[in-house]
Scaffold this motif. Structure first.
Motif, PDB file in Angstrom:
ATOM      1  N   GLU A 288     -31.861 -14.186  39.523  1.00  0.00           N
ATOM      2  CA  GLU A 288     -31.221 -15.215  38.965  1.00  0.00           C
ATOM      3  C   GLU A 288     -30.261 -14.720  37.986  1.00  0.00           C
ATOM      4  OE1 GLU A 288     -34.345 -18.119  37.682  1.00  0.00           O
ATOM      5  OE2 GLU A 288     -34.044 -19.303  39.646  1.00  0.00           O
ATOM      6  N   ALA A 289     -30.609 -13.708  37.497  1.00  0.00           N
ATOM      7  CA  ALA A 289     -29.698 -13.210  36.346  1.00  0.00           C
ATOM      8  C   ALA A 289     -29.820 -11.569  36.192  1.00  0.00           C
ATOM      9  CB  ALA A 289     -30.038 -13.712  34.892  1.00  0.00           C
ATOM     10  N   LEU A 290     -28.645 -10.909  36.086  1.00  0.00           N
ATOM     11  CA  LEU A 290     -28.926  -9.554  36.125  1.00  0.00           C
ATOM     12  C   LEU A 290     -27.937  -9.040  35.109  1.00  0.00           C
ATOM     13  CD1 LEU A 290     -30.085  -7.339  37.795  1.00  0.00           C
ATOM     14  CD2 LEU A 290     -27.887  -7.234  39.419  1.00  0.00           C
ATOM     15  N   HIS A 291     -28.392  -7.912  34.330  1.00  0.00           N
ATOM     16  CA  HIS A 291     -27.606  -7.244  33.159  1.00  0.00           C
ATOM     17  C   HIS A 291     -27.742  -5.836  33.309  1.00  0.00           C
ATOM     18  CE1 HIS A 291     -26.195  -6.980  29.091  1.00  0.00           C
ATOM     19  NE2 HIS A 291     -27.350  -6.298  28.826  1.00  0.00           N
ATOM     20  N   ARG A 292     -26.943  -5.009  33.093  1.00  0.00           N
ATOM     21  CA  ARG A 292     -26.764  -3.868  32.844  1.00  0.00           C
ATOM     22  C   ARG A 292     -26.567  -3.035  31.603  1.00  0.00           C
ATOM     23  NH1 ARG A 292     -23.031  -0.153  36.906  1.00  0.00           N
ATOM     24  NH2 ARG A 292     -21.532  -0.558  35.559  1.00  0.00           N
ATOM     25  N   PRO A 293     -27.812  -2.670  30.895  1.00  0.00           N
ATOM     26  CA  PRO A 293     -27.856  -2.146  29.507  1.00  0.00           C
ATOM     27  C   PRO A 293     -27.271  -0.598  29.227  1.00  0.00           C
ATOM     28  CG  PRO A 293     -29.813  -2.361  30.184  1.00  0.00           C
ATOM     29  CD  PRO A 293     -29.247  -2.636  31.366  1.00  0.00           C
ATOM     30  N   ARG A 294     -27.451   0.065  30.554  1.00  0.00           N
ATOM     31  CA  ARG A 294     -27.289   1.541  30.245  1.00  0.00           C
ATOM     32  C   ARG A 294     -26.749   2.224  31.615  1.00  0.00           C
ATOM     33  NH1 ARG A 294     -29.793   5.544  27.378  1.00  0.00           N
ATOM     34  NH2 ARG A 294     -30.889   4.029  26.067  1.00  0.00           N
ATOM     35  N   VAL A 295     -25.926   3.187  31.274  1.00  0.00           N
ATOM     36  CA  VAL A 295     -25.476   4.186  32.485  1.00  0.00           C
ATOM     37  C   VAL A 295     -25.614   5.482  31.798  1.00  0.00           C
ATOM     38  CG1 VAL A 295     -23.581   4.819  33.715  1.00  0.00           C
ATOM     39  CG2 VAL A 295     -23.914   2.370  33.127  1.00  0.00           C
ATOM     40  N   GLY A 296     -26.243   6.377  32.671  1.00  0.00           N
ATOM     41  CA  GLY A 296     -26.819   7.598  32.368  1.00  0.00           C
ATOM     42  C   GLY A 296     -27.478   7.534  30.899  1.00  0.00           C
ATOM     43  N   GLY A 297     -26.964   8.408  29.912  1.00  0.00           N
ATOM     44  CA  GLY A 297     -27.615   8.483  28.527  1.00  0.00           C
ATOM     45  C   GLY A 297     -27.136   7.339  27.609  1.00  0.00           C
ATOM     46  N   LEU A 298     -26.072   6.499  28.025  1.00  0.00           N
ATOM     47  CA  LEU A 298     -25.393   5.914  27.286  1.00  0.00           C
ATOM     48  C   LEU A 298     -25.658   4.550  27.269  1.00  0.00           C
ATOM     49  CD1 LEU A 298     -22.998   6.241  25.131  1.00  0.00           C
ATOM     50  CD2 LEU A 298     -21.261   5.518  26.991  1.00  0.00           C
ATOM     51  N   SER A 299     -25.925   3.792  26.129  1.00  0.00           N
ATOM     52  CA  SER A 299     -26.707   2.315  26.051  1.00  0.00           C
ATOM     53  C   SER A 299     -25.387   1.580  25.263  1.00  0.00           C
ATOM     54  CB  SER A 299     -27.859   2.317  25.203  1.00  0.00           C
ATOM     55  OG  SER A 299     -28.261   1.119  24.930  1.00  0.00           O
ATOM     56  N   LEU A 300     -25.613   0.217  25.739  1.00  0.00           N
ATOM     57  CA  LEU A 300     -24.492  -0.862  25.060  1.00  0.00           C
ATOM     58  C   LEU A 300     -24.906  -0.899  23.750  1.00  0.00           C
ATOM     59  CD1 LEU A 300     -24.483  -3.875  27.559  1.00  0.00           C
ATOM     60  CD2 LEU A 300     -22.372  -2.544  26.572  1.00  0.00           C
ATOM     61  N   GLY A 301     -26.126  -0.832  23.157  1.00  0.00           N
ATOM     62  CA  GLY A 301     -26.373  -0.967  21.829  1.00  0.00           C
ATOM     63  C   GLY A 301     -26.174  -2.238  21.323  1.00  0.00           C
ATOM     64  N   ASP A 302     -25.497  -2.292  20.204  1.00  0.00           N
ATOM     65  CA  ASP A 302     -25.313  -3.714  19.679  1.00  0.00           C
ATOM     66  C   ASP A 302     -23.926  -4.066  20.146  1.00  0.00           C
ATOM     67  OD1 ASP A 302     -23.806  -1.888  18.098  1.00  0.00           O
ATOM     68  OD2 ASP A 302     -24.797  -2.396  16.196  1.00  0.00           O
ATOM     69  N   LEU A 303     -23.381  -3.759  21.022  1.00  0.00           N
ATOM     70  CA  LEU A 303     -22.068  -4.001  21.281  1.00  0.00           C
ATOM     71  C   LEU A 303     -21.878  -5.582  21.648  1.00  0.00           C
ATOM     72  CD1 LEU A 303     -18.778  -3.245  21.647  1.00  0.00           C
ATOM     73  CD2 LEU A 303     -19.392  -2.742  24.151  1.00  0.00           C
ATOM     74  N   PRO A 304     -21.332  -6.535  21.123  1.00  0.00           N
ATOM     75  CA  PRO A 304     -21.596  -7.772  21.519  1.00  0.00           C
ATOM     76  C   PRO A 304     -20.847  -8.232  22.858  1.00  0.00           C
ATOM     77  CG  PRO A 304     -20.613  -7.787  19.241  1.00  0.00           C
ATOM     78  CD  PRO A 304     -20.664  -6.091  20.016  1.00  0.00           C
ATOM     79  N   ALA A 305     -21.258  -9.043  23.694  1.00  0.00           N
ATOM     80  CA  ALA A 305     -20.731  -9.568  24.843  1.00  0.00           C
ATOM     81  C   ALA A 305     -19.124  -9.928  24.803  1.00  0.00           C
ATOM     82  CB  ALA A 305     -21.415 -10.756  25.424  1.00  0.00           C
ATOM     83  N   GLY A 306     -18.481  -9.540  25.683  1.00  0.00           N
ATOM     84  CA  GLY A 306     -16.799  -9.661  25.704  1.00  0.00           C
ATOM     85  C   GLY A 306     -16.107  -8.619  24.887  1.00  0.00           C
ATOM     86  N   GLN A 307     -17.022  -7.660  24.104  1.00  0.00           N
ATOM     87  CA  GLN A 307     -16.139  -6.789  23.317  1.00  0.00           C
ATOM     88  C   GLN A 307     -16.032  -5.356  23.852  1.00  0.00           C
ATOM     89  OE1 GLN A 307     -14.816  -7.858  20.257  1.00  0.00           O
ATOM     90  NE2 GLN A 307     -15.230  -9.684  21.059  1.00  0.00           N
TER      91      GLN A 307
END
Length: 233
Positions: free
Chosen positions: A199-218
């Protein structure tokens, strides 16, 4: 490279338009002194209307893609380029997405105009792990993790089984999936193969790099340390 060509390649306008910007005195150095088209100035010292020049070729970005945006330049709806300064779409070489997230998937999207970097990230040899968090329509049955890890799961219309994938249960209807390949709508099709629906899918990480606190749309520019972290897995 001449300043007119450099600035035009960064998407600020055609060469004719950039030449006009020079004549209007809009292009200066860091001290505010007006520059001329044949001046030799470090990239970091150039200002347009008082603002620093965008990064040169070799740009890499992390974008937090919201649901509802497509990884395309031609879609009639909202596209990820709408999240960036308009001139980024006009850069030469082209700023491309590194792989894709579908319209209904949110999370980390990498973009670059560096063809070698793009190839290094998406190459099957890199086997960079991609982490997804899925919310499901039905409760997990208990055998999904073993099925995904088996290396024998064959998706509909595919001729070769999936590489083993790790699954962590986050809740009755929530799971974290780690993939080392990137087939079309892979996570959604994996759960469909075991009788469930994402129903919903989110990707927070690729390799060793994380989105961290980067807001959606930024978005933010990736530096050398970020790229080192990306491949440090």
């Amino acid at each position: 490279m001449k300043l007119v060509k450099l600035i035009a390649n960064l998407g600020y306008g055609s060469r004719k338009q950039v030449a006009s910007m020079f004549r209007e005195g809009r292009i200066t150095d860091a001290t505010g002194e007006v520059l001329y088209a044949d001046d030799r100035v470090d990239h970091a010292a150039i200002r347009i209307d008082g603002e620093p020049l965008d990064p040169p070729a070799g740009l890499a970005l992390m974008v937090h893609k919201p649901v509802g945006y497509t990884c395309s330049t031609k879609d009639s709806g909202r596209v990820v380029y709408d999240l960036l300064p308009p001139r980024f779409r006009l850069r030469a070489p082209l700023l491309s997405t590194v792989g894709r997230l579908d319209r209904d998937t949110s999370g980390m999207l990498l973009m670059t105009d560096d063809g070698q970097l793009l190839h290094r990230i998406v190459s099957p040899r890199a086997r960079l792990p991609k982490v997804y968090e899925a919310t499901l329509a039905s409760d997990l049955r208990g055998g999904e993790a073993a099925t995904f890890a088996s290396g024998t799961l064959l998706l509909e219309s595919e001729n070769s089984p999936l590489a083993p994938a790790a699954m962590e249960v986050l809740g009755p209807r929530q799971a974290r999936i780690t993939l080392t390949e990137g087939r079309y709508h892979q996570v959604r099709r994996m759960f469909a193969a075991v009788g469930n629906h994402v129903e919903a899918l989110h990707r927070p990480r690729v390799g060793g790099l994380s989105l961290g606190d980067l807001p959606a749309g930024q978005w933010r520019v990736l530096d050398a340390d970020d790229l080192s972290t990306l491949f440090d897995v």
